[in-house]
Design a protein around this motif. Structure first.
Motif, PDB file in Angstrom:
ATOM      1  N   ASN A 267       0.827  -1.221   0.000  1.00  0.00           N
ATOM      2  CA  ASN A 267       0.000   0.000   0.000  1.00  0.00           C
ATOM      3  C   ASN A 267       0.855   1.263   0.000  1.00  0.00           C
ATOM      4  O   ASN A 267       0.430   2.327   0.476  1.00  0.00           O
ATOM      5  N   LYS A 270      -0.720   4.339  -1.994  1.00  0.00           N
ATOM      6  CA  LYS A 270      -1.965   4.816  -1.361  1.00  0.00           C
ATOM      7  C   LYS A 270      -1.675   5.425   0.009  1.00  0.00           C
ATOM      8  O   LYS A 270      -2.298   6.412   0.394  1.00  0.00           O
ATOM      9  N   ASP A 271      -0.730   4.860   0.747  1.00  0.00           N
ATOM     10  CA  ASP A 271      -0.415   5.402   2.066  1.00  0.00           C
ATOM     11  C   ASP A 271       0.294   6.754   1.963  1.00  0.00           C
ATOM     12  O   ASP A 271       0.066   7.650   2.780  1.00  0.00           O
ATOM     13  N   ARG A 272       1.154   6.924   0.942  1.00  0.00           N
ATOM     14  CA  ARG A 272       1.793   8.235   0.749  1.00  0.00           C
ATOM     15  C   ARG A 272       0.728   9.275   0.412  1.00  0.00           C
ATOM     16  O   ARG A 272       0.792  10.430   0.863  1.00  0.00           O
ATOM     17  N   LEU A 274      -2.456   9.105   1.391  1.00  0.00           N
ATOM     18  CA  LEU A 274      -3.215   9.343   2.614  1.00  0.00           C
ATOM     19  C   LEU A 274      -2.474  10.291   3.540  1.00  0.00           C
ATOM     20  O   LEU A 274      -3.067  11.210   4.129  1.00  0.00           O
ATOM     21  N   LEU A 275      -1.167  10.106   3.677  1.00  0.00           N
ATOM     22  CA  LEU A 275      -0.372  10.999   4.520  1.00  0.00           C
ATOM     23  C   LEU A 275      -0.398  12.428   3.979  1.00  0.00           C
ATOM     24  O   LEU A 275      -0.559  13.389   4.739  1.00  0.00           O
ATOM     25  N   GLN A 309      -8.143   4.607   9.713  1.00  0.00           N
ATOM     26  CA  GLN A 309      -7.376   4.457   8.471  1.00  0.00           C
ATOM     27  C   GLN A 309      -5.984   5.075   8.607  1.00  0.00           C
ATOM     28  O   GLN A 309      -4.989   4.487   8.172  1.00  0.00           O
ATOM     29  N   LEU A 310      -5.918   6.243   9.219  1.00  0.00           N
ATOM     30  CA  LEU A 310      -4.619   6.894   9.379  1.00  0.00           C
ATOM     31  C   LEU A 310      -3.766   6.186  10.421  1.00  0.00           C
ATOM     32  O   LEU A 310      -2.543   6.078  10.270  1.00  0.00           O
ATOM     33  N   ARG A 312      -3.777   2.980  11.028  1.00  0.00           N
ATOM     34  CA  ARG A 312      -3.254   1.797  10.356  1.00  0.00           C
ATOM     35  C   ARG A 312      -2.056   2.171   9.488  1.00  0.00           C
ATOM     36  O   ARG A 312      -1.008   1.517   9.502  1.00  0.00           O
ATOM     37  N   CYS A 313      -2.200   3.274   8.742  1.00  0.00           N
ATOM     38  CA  CYS A 313      -1.116   3.755   7.884  1.00  0.00           C
ATOM     39  C   CYS A 313       0.131   4.093   8.699  1.00  0.00           C
ATOM     40  O   CYS A 313       1.242   3.692   8.351  1.00  0.00           O
ATOM     41  N   GLU A 316       2.082   1.044   9.745  1.00  0.00           N
ATOM     42  CA  GLU A 316       2.681   0.176   8.731  1.00  0.00           C
ATOM     43  C   GLU A 316       3.669   0.883   7.803  1.00  0.00           C
ATOM     44  O   GLU A 316       4.544   0.234   7.227  1.00  0.00           O
ATOM     45  N   TYR A 317       3.540   2.187   7.651  1.00  0.00           N
ATOM     46  CA  TYR A 317       4.330   2.888   6.640  1.00  0.00           C
ATOM     47  C   TYR A 317       5.799   2.988   7.033  1.00  0.00           C
ATOM     48  O   TYR A 317       6.123   3.273   8.191  1.00  0.00           O
TER      49      TYR A 317
END
Length: 364
Positions: A267, A270-272, A274-275, A309-310, A312-313, A316-317
């Motif tokens: 992810n 998608k995580d970048r 979201l951040l 959601q954030l 979780r990100c 894991e990021y």
């Protein structure tokens, strides 16, 4: 009245129009002045409450290449969908009605796409600030091709979000206004825009569909599109549901990528995204704290920081390679430090202003 060319239409330009009475003349004139004459201009009046509809009609009376569609207001994405229904060109271009393009943009993109047998070709763009400063945004240093599925997936991921070590949040802008798209591919994939009333950055959803069906695309370094900042920008408009739309976007991207078989390892892209969009949503709240009040503003920022959601990100990021300022912001969110995030945004804004002042001094 200027007549239509007897030749086939090479490019249909779709222009959604809503509350841009101040800018619409500049936009349409830049289209009428194109060196490529075999074009169709589709002006979609999205129920604009000002004089935009009448202005569009007057242009249509003077030039048969212009088609005006009046519809009830439904937002930018749906206005573009309506415009595509009326498009007759070999390629389709999208231009926002408060922007404009260089006189040779369409000719240069069409000629290159035709010579290289491309399904889409993109160019760089120039940001025009509110004080009329021009800043070029080149996304490649030389002509770059994406000719197979793996390369197109790489291009798509670069639009969604860059790898952690990249200095910017994305390698390529996801906006559709910087290129032309083969209509045949759009029709084959039934490519459509979702409503921006449900998601932000609806252009990326169109790109997921288009890049699944396209075969050859290219990006040019030249800047032909002029993106104009105006009073509806982040610093002037507060939208209480901005972060909710961000989460809707991430969920829709995930759904669409699975549907079309695109892979986003860990992810990462998608995580970048979201951040980046979380940072933008918090920045918006900071800019409007005077309107919201400090207590409510802090509550809204904390709500973003603690969203599942954030969290979780954040868990894991791989943040170790993020640029320094973004890494600091990452840890402010991780530690749920509202005060720290607000301070970082203030420092970053000051740094950017100083950078513009230095740049302006060096140009003198």
């Amino acid at each position: 009245m200027q007549g239509c060319s007897t030749e086939r239409i090479k490019i249909s330009v779709i222009v959604p129009v809503y509350k841009v009475e101040k800018y619409i003349d500049r936009c349409v004139k830049s289209l009428l002045q194109q060196s490529l004459k075999e074009i169709q201009i589709v002006l979609v009046d999205d129920g604009s409450p000002d004089r935009c509809g009448d202005i569009c009609d007057r242009y249509a009376e003077k030039d048969q290449r212009i088609k005006v569609v009046h519809k009830e207001n439904a937002g930018l994405g749906f206005a573009r969908n309506t415009g595509m229904e009326y498009a007759d060109g070999e390629y389709i271009a999208f231009v926002d009605s408060d922007d404009y393009i260089s006189a040779d943009m369409l000719e240069r993109l069409y000629r290159f796409a035709s010579e290289e047998n491309l399904d889409a070709v993109f160019c760089g763009f120039t940001v025009v600030t509110r004080d009329n400063k021009h800043m070029d945004r080149q996304e490649v240093c030389k002509i770059t091709y994406f000719n197979n599925r793996k390369e197109r997936e790489k291009y798509l991921l670069g639009m969604i979000g860059a790898e952690p070590e990249y200095p910017k949040d994305a390698r390529f802008t996801m906006s559709v206004w910087r290129g032309i798209y083969k209509k045949e591919v759009i029709d084959a994939g039934q490519c459509m825009f979702p409503s921006e009333r449900k998601v932000v950055s609806e252009d990326i959803i169109f790109h997921i569909q288009f890049l699944h069906y396209a075969e050859r695309i290219a990006v040019l370094p030249e800047c032909y599109y002029y993106y104009c900042e105006n009073q509806s920008s982040l610093t002037h408009t507060y939208r209480a549901d901005r972060f909710e739309k961000v989460l809707n976007l991430i969920a829709l991207i995930d759904q669409m990528m699975k549907e079309y078989g695109f892979q986003d390892p860990e992810n990462m892209s998608k995580d970048r995204l979201l951040l980046a969009r979380s940072r933008s949503a918090i920045r918006q709240i900071c800019y409007h704290q005077y309107m919201l009040g400090k207590k409510k503003a802090d509550k809204e920022i904390y709500k973003i920081m603690t969203s599942p959601q954030l969290r979780r990100c954040i868990g894991e990021y791989r943040c170790a390679k993020l640029p320094f300022v973004q890494k600091c912001f990452f840890y402010a969110v991780k530690w749920k430090s509202v005060k720290g995030s607000k301070l970082l945004i203030r420092i970053n804004d000051i740094r950017k202003r100083k950078g513009r002042l230095v740049s302006r001094h060096l140009r003198k």
